[in-house]
Design a protein around this motif. Structure first.
Motif: not given
Length: 586
Positions: A581-586, A532-533, A577-578, A536-539
């Motif tokens: 695409n994190i919106e699709n998972y969260l 997890v970059s 994760f990027s 991604v964590v900051r977003d």
């Protein structure tokens, strides 16, 4: 052995010069018959010369018998007043020396002690005792007979027939001789009596010693009676305990071994006498109670609690500042003020071992690490850790304990925490202090005043224990979300340290160091490659969390890992994760 029986000479003529026989540990009185052992050659020569002439010798007592064992007796070691005696019998001993039997015939004073031809002799002046008339002596005789009768009735008489023989005597001289033959006198006391110059004074002194003798006998008898009573009491208790043990064994109620184990544990407890007496009273109550009764169960549970507590059992603090700094930094990011305060405390302990332990209160929003920080502090100090949650507590008995009269009574939460910690100086985290309540059962926050007061908590009284317990060595750390609901007197006892919320960068750092790795372990992805970059964590922090702490961020990280685990199981694919695409998972 040569045994020669000699006739006693008359006392009409007494030579001016007589051979001296020193006597050890004894003073010979006129008319007294005494055996003596003579080993010194000079004295033996004097005895032999006396046998050839008048058969009279002069007996002088040695002043100090302790010095005689270290060397020969000098003329300065002898008293001046002694007894003129006649030799009645002489027995020669094969190993050397003689045994003689002498009888005193009068008193004399040595004018000059001389040594002629290896014989120790003295020039003597016979002394006459002043004779008093019978009317003067009669009161003294009556007093002596009265005290002799008292001795006989109280059982302190010298011999069974002492009083009977004395009661038939009328002659003052014979009375004095008879009593002197029974008294146990030191050399000094005997010499004092020998030097008395009148019969009246002699009888007075004898009466004094008889009175002293009966006082000593009464004290000895009292001591013997006390010892006998104590011995009889101990024997009686032992006999009754053995009987009780046998009876309980027959009834199948054998708890004697349990009682003995408790008594041994009590003896080993490092507590004061007051606590030992109270616990011993409970043990005695248990011993008298039937084992199957409800009261025995309550008492047994109480004693188990007492013996399970860590009385005087302390762990040693780890006072290495670098070690503490390392652990605190590994477990928590930021929180500089709190870490500095803990390092200050360790520094003080390095200089003063029994120094004041601060009572800290961490106040801040949920999820900022207040509770977990307490565990890290305990780990850095090497102390036992216990946690007490007071959220929703409304009963004062939760703090002070229930009285043992109630069924199912238990000690308060702090005593329970001490038992679990098994240490007298643990670190106890008091969680949710601001959420204490109160109702008709009492106000728990008022009970907390004693717990958190360093001047009072060294004798904290728990209603269940009924004994003072020392809480002063505990390091308390309280946590709260707000100070508004904490009463003023309680807040006054706390050192408040406020925790503000984490910044975005701090949340990213915490996620990278702690939250992501924890989420991977929780979802079983330990051996799988998942990344997890930082972007991604900051977003996620910016778009999906609106909190001061990191609990929501931790839940989101666990959710991402759960999605990765599902993709791996269903499709055998690794998810990358990027930000897109994190919106699709969260």
């Amino acid at each position: 052995m040569n045994n020669t029986l000699l006739n006693q000479p008359n006392k009409e003529t007494i030579p001016e010069i007589l051979s001296i026989i020193p006597t050890m540990d004894v003073v010979v009185f006129p008319n007294m018959i005494v055996p003596l052992l003579v080993l010194d050659e000079k004295i033996i020569k004097g005895v032999n010369q006396a046998l050839e002439e008048s058969k009279l010798v002069f007996l002088l007592a040695a002043k100090d018998s302790t010095n005689s064992s270290e060397g020969a007796i000098g003329t300065n070691d002898l008293y001046q007043v002694g007894t003129i005696a006649t030799i009645m019998r002489l027995i020669k001993i094969p190993e050397g020396g003689v045994k003689i039997l002498v009888q005193g015939v009068g008193k004399g004073r040595a004018r000059d002690i001389v040594s002629q031809g290896d014989i120790l002799q003295a020039r003597i002046d016979p002394l006459e005792v002043e004779m008093n008339d019978i009317e003067t002596l009669l009161p003294h005789i009556r007093s002596i007979k009265a005290i002799a009768e008292k001795m006989a009735t109280s059982g302190h008489s010298f011999s069974p027939d002492f009083h009977i023989i004395l009661s038939k005597m009328q002659d003052p001289e014979k009375i004095a001789d008879f009593i002197l033959s029974h008294l146990s006198l030191t050399v000094e006391q005997g010499q004092q009596l020998l030097e008395v110059q009148s019969q009246e004074e002699l009888l007075e002194t004898i009466y004094h010693y008889l009175h002293q003798e009966i006082e000593v006998s009464e004290i000895q008898e009292k001591i013997r009676n006390n010892a006998r009573e104590a011995m009889n009491k101990a024997q009686k208790e032992y006999y009754l305990r053995e009987q009780l043990k046998a009876i309980k064994q027959e009834l199948g109620e054998d708890d004697i071994e349990e009682i003995e184990r408790m008594i041994k544990k009590l003896e080993a407890l490092p507590v004061n006498q007051e606590i030992k007496e109270e616990v011993m009273r409970q043990i005695n109550r248990l011993e008298r109670t039937a084992p199957d009764s409800l009261e025995a169960t309550v008492t047994r549970n109480y004693l188990e609690w007492v013996f399970a507590l860590p009385w005087g059992k302390e762990s040693e603090d780890n006072l290495d500042i670098k070690h503490a700094q390392k652990i605190l930094d590994e477990d928590h990011h930021g929180l500089k003020e709190i870490k500095d305060r803990i390092l200050d405390f360790i520094s003080v302990r390095n200089l003063k071992q029994d120094g004041y332990a601060p009572i800290l209160c961490f106040v801040g929003p949920p999820g900022t690490g207040k509770t977990s920080l307490g565990k890290s502090i305990a780990k850095s100090l090497g102390r036992a850790y216990a946690r007490i949650s007071l959220g929703g507590v409304k009963d004062e008995a939760e703090i002070r304990g229930h009285r043992r009269t109630y069924v199912g009574a238990m000690p308060g939460r702090f005593i329970q925490a001490m038992r679990k910690a098994e240490s007298a100086n643990p670190l106890i985290v008091i969680d949710e202090l601001d959420k204490l309540g109160s109702d008709f059962r009492g106000d728990p926050s008022a009970a907390m005043l004693e717990v958190l007061d360093p001047q009072q908590n060294n004798t904290f009284y728990d209603n269940y224990l009924g004994l003072p317990f020392d809480l002063s060595k505990i390091m308390f750390i309280a946590t709260a979300n707000s100070l508004d609901t904490i009463p003023g007197p309680l807040r006054d006892r706390l050192e408040i340290i406020e925790l503000s919320g984490y910044t975005i960068e701090e949340k990213v750092h915490i996620a990278k160091r702690h939250l992501i790795s924890k989420a991977i372990r929780d979802t079983g992805l330990d051996t799988k490659k998942i990344a997890v970059s930082d972007e991604v964590v900051r977003d996620i922090v910016n778009s999906y969390t609106r909190e001061s702490g990191v609990r929501q961020l931790e839940r989101l990280m666990r959710k991402l890992c759960s999605k990765a685990a599902r993709s791996l199981v269903e499709n055998n694919e690794h998810v990358t994760f990027s930000s897109e695409n994190i919106e699709n998972y969260l």
